[in-house]
Design a protein around this motif. Structure first.
Motif, PDB file in Angstrom:
ATOM      1  N   VAL A   1       9.775 -33.105 -33.976  1.00 44.27           N
ATOM      2  CA  VAL A   1       8.825 -32.085 -33.540  1.00 44.27           C
ATOM      3  C   VAL A   1       9.594 -30.768 -33.439  1.00 44.27           C
ATOM      4  N   HIS A   2       9.018 -29.690 -33.970  1.00 45.66           N
ATOM      5  CA  HIS A   2       9.747 -28.426 -34.059  1.00 45.66           C
ATOM      6  C   HIS A   2       9.246 -27.387 -33.067  1.00 45.66           C
ATOM      7  N   VAL A   3      10.195 -26.730 -32.409  1.00 47.53           N
ATOM      8  CA  VAL A   3       9.886 -25.641 -31.483  1.00 47.53           C
ATOM      9  C   VAL A   3      10.113 -24.306 -32.198  1.00 47.53           C
ATOM     10  N   ASN A   4       9.402 -23.291 -31.755  1.00 44.94           N
ATOM     11  CA  ASN A   4       9.511 -21.970 -32.377  1.00 44.94           C
ATOM     12  C   ASN A   4      10.670 -21.214 -31.739  1.00 44.94           C
ATOM     13  N   ASP A   5      11.819 -21.293 -32.364  1.00 44.30           N
ATOM     14  CA  ASP A   5      13.069 -20.772 -31.806  1.00 44.30           C
ATOM     15  C   ASP A   5      13.381 -19.374 -32.328  1.00 44.30           C
ATOM     16  N   LEU A   6      12.500 -18.422 -32.053  1.00 41.43           N
ATOM     17  CA  LEU A   6      12.689 -17.057 -32.523  1.00 41.43           C
ATOM     18  C   LEU A   6      13.852 -16.383 -31.794  1.00 41.43           C
TER      19      LEU A   6
ATOM     20  N   ASP B   1       6.897 -34.256 -38.129  1.00 36.32           N
ATOM     21  CA  ASP B   1       7.241 -32.890 -38.543  1.00 36.32           C
ATOM     22  C   ASP B   1       6.248 -31.873 -37.969  1.00 36.32           C
ATOM     23  N   TRP B   2       5.576 -32.237 -36.894  1.00 41.87           N
ATOM     24  CA  TRP B   2       4.659 -31.304 -36.242  1.00 41.87           C
ATOM     25  C   TRP B   2       5.414 -30.064 -35.778  1.00 41.87           C
ATOM     26  N   PRO B   3       4.853 -28.844 -35.906  1.00 39.65           N
ATOM     27  CA  PRO B   3       3.486 -28.515 -36.307  1.00 39.65           C
ATOM     28  C   PRO B   3       3.378 -27.989 -37.744  1.00 39.65           C
TER      29      PRO B   3
ATOM     30  N   ALA C   1      13.885 -41.831 -40.374  1.00 37.52           N
ATOM     31  CA  ALA C   1      12.563 -41.386 -39.937  1.00 37.52           C
ATOM     32  C   ALA C   1      11.612 -41.296 -41.128  1.00 37.52           C
ATOM     33  N   THR C   2      10.350 -41.534 -40.861  1.00 34.99           N
ATOM     34  CA  THR C   2       9.366 -41.733 -41.932  1.00 34.99           C
ATOM     35  C   THR C   2       8.982 -40.465 -42.677  1.00 34.99           C
ATOM     36  N   GLN C   3       8.940 -39.333 -42.009  1.00 31.38           N
ATOM     37  CA  GLN C   3       8.383 -38.129 -42.634  1.00 31.38           C
ATOM     38  C   GLN C   3       9.356 -37.483 -43.617  1.00 31.38           C
ATOM     39  N   PRO C   4       8.906 -36.997 -44.777  1.00 30.58           N
ATOM     40  CA  PRO C   4       7.566 -37.149 -45.334  1.00 30.58           C
ATOM     41  C   PRO C   4       7.385 -38.536 -45.954  1.00 30.58           C
ATOM     42  N   LEU C   5       6.406 -39.252 -45.471  1.00 37.21           N
ATOM     43  CA  LEU C   5       6.196 -40.626 -45.892  1.00 37.21           C
ATOM     44  C   LEU C   5       5.801 -40.676 -47.366  1.00 37.21           C
ATOM     45  N   GLU C   6       6.539 -41.477 -48.143  1.00 36.90           N
ATOM     46  CA  GLU C   6       6.210 -41.617 -49.550  1.00 36.90           C
ATOM     47  C   GLU C   6       4.836 -42.263 -49.718  1.00 36.90           C
TER      48      GLU C   6
END
Length: 378
Positions: A20-25, A328-330, A297-302
């Motif tokens: 999960v990704h944070v917006n690290d500006l 991989d949200w968001p 980890a699964t993403q991006p799942l084939e």
């Protein structure tokens, strides 16, 4: 802030999202950064950020593609409260947080600046995002430009509530993560019982294996970039004997899918048999270390035409035991937790992949919604 997962979460199943990704500006990190580099982040924060992963001097994407109409816009999440609402809607109990713009962190050339930014990110992550009861956990950043300082950072945050892993910037990293200059980082992570998480992103760089400048469009770069980076770094870790030298170190590969894993396992085993005198520290086959110390980890799942083929692919590297769910949200290309429902998995396999493996790997508690249910049943 409490976790209130929606009814999308399967009954009795914990869902842990490991990417999960944070917006690290830069303007967010600036108050946590030491002088004089705080001023640099403040200057960067005042400039517009028109393109995703493209902030010169902070997130050097080097995008060579002309802008095209249509497509997907970039999404970011700026607060833990907003993130919790969105993960609830997806049915996710826990999210393991990784950076966004700083996925390109390894490309920063100034070691002093990179050190200050890594420290600032870690302070910001702990102070702003890792609130007790939020269901949000984080991977602190290792700085490949300064391994010794990174080892101290890992020691500093070991045992900090909410810190469950160490993020290894992988896109464009030079040298690759198996190089012995990083031994202090790997030793510190092992001692702290914190898994290391490799996460790549497509980047144009003269550094192996990301010489993607030969492709005219992002289609070619995206196909190769993530998986090639993981394959190269896995080989690097193995060829210097990292899993043998650090037998308690746990290694996670994220955002490259899983289809490449059996191929690399078989290829390394074949050449280990043929050239084992060159790697005498590998007392077992590379596949043995992978099945004991590595997760994928699964993403991006084939998406093969026959979903059964993907399950068979997973079985070759250890199956459900070595697989973690990630969305991989968001980002626009995220994988919904429901995506694994189309795979012919047993209920036990599904439970392990969706969350039980991650609970054990990251030493997370069982979600309160499930413990309450078990108590009611008792």
């Amino acid at each position: 802030m409490s976790v209130q997962t929606s009814q999308m979460a399967p009954d009795g199943m914990v869902v842990v999202d490991c990417d999960v990704h944070v917006n690290d500006l830069p303007e967010y990190l600036a108050p946590y950064c030491e002088m004089p580099w705080r001023k640099s982040l403040e200057i960067l924060g005042k400039n517009p950020h028109p393109y995703y992963l493209n902030i010169p001097g902070y997130s050097p994407f080097f995008n060579q593609c002309p802008p095209l109409p249509g497509g997907h816009g970039h999404r970011s999440v700026n607060t833990p409260q907003a993130m919790r609402v969105e993960l609830n809607a997806l049915g996710v109990d826990y999210g393991v947080l990784l950076p966004d713009h700083l996925l390109l962190f390894a490309l920063l050339a100034n070691a002093d600046y990179a050190t200050a930014v890594a420290r600032a990110y870690n302070r910001w992550l702990v102070a702003e995002w890792l609130r007790e009861g939020s269901g949000l956990y984080g991977a602190i950043m290792a700085c490949p430009q300064n391994p010794e300082d990174s080892a101290k950072e890992i020691e500093r945050y070991a045992g900090t509530p909410g810190v469950v892993a160490v993020y290894l910037p992988t896109a464009g990293v030079e040298p690759l993560w198996g190089h012995r200059r990083y031994d202090s980082i790997l030793a510190a992570a092992e001692a702290a019982n914190l898994p290391v998480m490799l996460h790549s992103v497509t980047v144009v760089s003269p550094v192996f294996p990301t010489q993607l400048n030969q492709f005219d469009n992002h289609f070619g770069r995206q196909i190769l970039g993530h998986a090639f980076a993981m394959m190269a770094n896995l080989t690097s870790l193995m060829h210097t004997g990292v899993p043998a030298r650090y037998p308690k170190l746990k290694i996670v590969f994220t955002e490259a899918g899983v289809g490449w894993v059996p191929y690399m396992m078989w290829r390394m085993d074949r050449y280990h048999q043929e050239m084992r005198r060159e790697v005498p520290f590998l007392e077992e086959r590379p596949s043995d270390y992978m099945k004991r110390q590595m997760w994928f980890a699964t993403q991006p799942l084939e998406e093969p035409v026959n979903p059964k083929h993907l399950v068979e692919t997973m079985e070759h590297y250890g199956g459900a035991e070595r697989t973690l769910f990630a969305s991989d949200w968001p980002h626009h290309d995220f994988d919904h937790p429901r995506g694994l429902a189309r795979l012919p998995l047993t209920q036990e396999q599904r439970r392990k992949i969706m969350g039980e493996n991650a609970l054990s790997l990251f030493n997370l508690p069982m979600p309160e919604r499930l413990t309450k249910r078990e108590k009611q049943r008792a």
